[in-house]
Design a protein around this motif. Structure first.
Motif, PDB file in Angstrom:
ATOM      1  N   UNK A 152       0.832  -1.200   0.000  1.00 43.45           N
ATOM      2  CA  UNK A 152       0.000   0.000   0.000  1.00 43.45           C
ATOM      3  C   UNK A 152       0.873   1.260   0.000  1.00 43.45           C
ATOM      4  N   UNK A 153       1.961   1.256   0.781  1.00 40.30           N
ATOM      5  CA  UNK A 153       2.855   2.417   0.833  1.00 40.30           C
ATOM      6  C   UNK A 153       3.485   2.688  -0.529  1.00 40.30           C
ATOM      7  N   UNK A 154       3.855   1.632  -1.249  1.00 39.46           N
ATOM      8  CA  UNK A 154       4.462   1.786  -2.576  1.00 39.46           C
ATOM      9  C   UNK A 154       3.488   2.465  -3.533  1.00 39.46           C
ATOM     10  N   UNK A 155       2.241   2.025  -3.522  1.00 39.71           N
ATOM     11  CA  UNK A 155       1.236   2.623  -4.409  1.00 39.71           C
ATOM     12  C   UNK A 155       0.944   4.064  -3.990  1.00 39.71           C
ATOM     13  N   UNK A 156       0.898   4.311  -2.685  1.00 40.24           N
ATOM     14  CA  UNK A 156       0.624   5.676  -2.215  1.00 40.24           C
ATOM     15  C   UNK A 156       1.737   6.641  -2.586  1.00 40.24           C
ATOM     16  N   UNK A 157       2.978   6.186  -2.630  1.00 41.05           N
ATOM     17  CA  UNK A 157       4.051   7.080  -3.087  1.00 41.05           C
ATOM     18  C   UNK A 157       3.896   7.370  -4.578  1.00 41.05           C
ATOM     19  N   UNK A 158       3.359   6.422  -5.314  1.00 40.14           N
ATOM     20  CA  UNK A 158       3.133   6.617  -6.750  1.00 40.14           C
ATOM     21  C   UNK A 158       2.096   7.708  -6.984  1.00 40.14           C
ATOM     22  N   UNK A 159       1.066   7.763  -6.138  1.00 45.51           N
ATOM     23  CA  UNK A 159       0.060   8.806  -6.338  1.00 45.51           C
ATOM     24  C   UNK A 159       0.458  10.122  -5.676  1.00 45.51           C
ATOM     25  N   UNK A 160       1.472  10.091  -4.797  1.00 47.11           N
ATOM     26  CA  UNK A 160       1.964  11.318  -4.186  1.00 47.11           C
ATOM     27  C   UNK A 160       1.584  11.499  -2.731  1.00 47.11           C
ATOM     28  N   UNK A 161       0.995  10.491  -2.098  1.00 45.87           N
ATOM     29  CA  UNK A 161       0.613  10.575  -0.686  1.00 45.87           C
ATOM     30  C   UNK A 161       1.777  10.069   0.170  1.00 45.87           C
ATOM     31  N   UNK A 162       2.820  10.897   0.259  1.00 45.55           N
ATOM     32  CA  UNK A 162       4.038  10.493   0.964  1.00 45.55           C
ATOM     33  C   UNK A 162       3.839  10.407   2.470  1.00 45.55           C
ATOM     34  N   UNK A 163       2.946  11.203   3.011  1.00 46.85           N
ATOM     35  CA  UNK A 163       2.728  11.211   4.455  1.00 46.85           C
ATOM     36  C   UNK A 163       2.189   9.861   4.932  1.00 46.85           C
TER      37      UNK A 163
END
Length: 162
Positions: free
Chosen positions: A9-20
């Motif tokens: 999930x963290x990997x996909x969230x970095x892809x969309x820009x949700x780094x927090x």
């Protein structure tokens, strides 16, 4: 939720820009894998002792380091990379279990998204703008131009009911 799911999930969230959120998930995983410090130290010593590359696997077995230990170390390093905080200047739009971000390039606008729990595949041309939409399991991707961002997001939200 286990560590592998958190990292996915963290990997996909970095892809969309949700780094927090990605950083928070990765830090939780790093805490779970904190006992890999001893394994990392042993692996570094083995790498120093091995004079030839083909001898590394034998020396790892001699130090009783197995595949599971190596996977644990690899997951720790992945979590460490994903936990790096970056400035988040991308607006994240959340609607229920869906997170979207819009990235504007010169002519094309790109929508990247994550839909937790979604399964399936769908491709369609956007009716509210000139562009296309791809839904593949949890990943949402769309490109468009000559259209309103809000209309496109509403159309994506309608289409995510797979």
């Amino acid at each position: 939720m286990n560590c592998i799911e958190n990292l996915h999930k963290a990997y996909i969230l970095t892809w969309i820009g949700d780094y927090k959120t990605a950083s928070e998930l990765a830090r939780e995983c790093m805490q779970l894998l904190s006992d890999s410090v001893e394994i990392r130290r042993k692996v570094k010593e083995v790498l120093k002792k091995a004079d030839r590359e083909y001898k590394i696997s034998k020396k790892l077995r001699e130090e009783s380091i197995n595949t599971t230990d190596l996977i644990q170390v690899a997951l720790y390093y992945l979590a460490k990379r994903l936990s790096v905080k970056k400035d988040n200047d991308i607006e994240i739009i959340e609607k229920g279990n869906i997170k979207l971000s819009v990235i504007e390039h010169l002519l094309v606008k790109e929508v990247r998204g994550y839909c937790e729990g979604c399964r399936g595949y769908k491709y369609s041309l956007l009716t509210s703008a000139k562009g296309y939409l791809i839904l593949y399991d949890e990943i949402i991707y769309a490109e468009f131009f000559e259209g309103n961002k809000d209309d496109v997001i509403n159309e994506i939200l309608k289409n995510t009911k797979l």
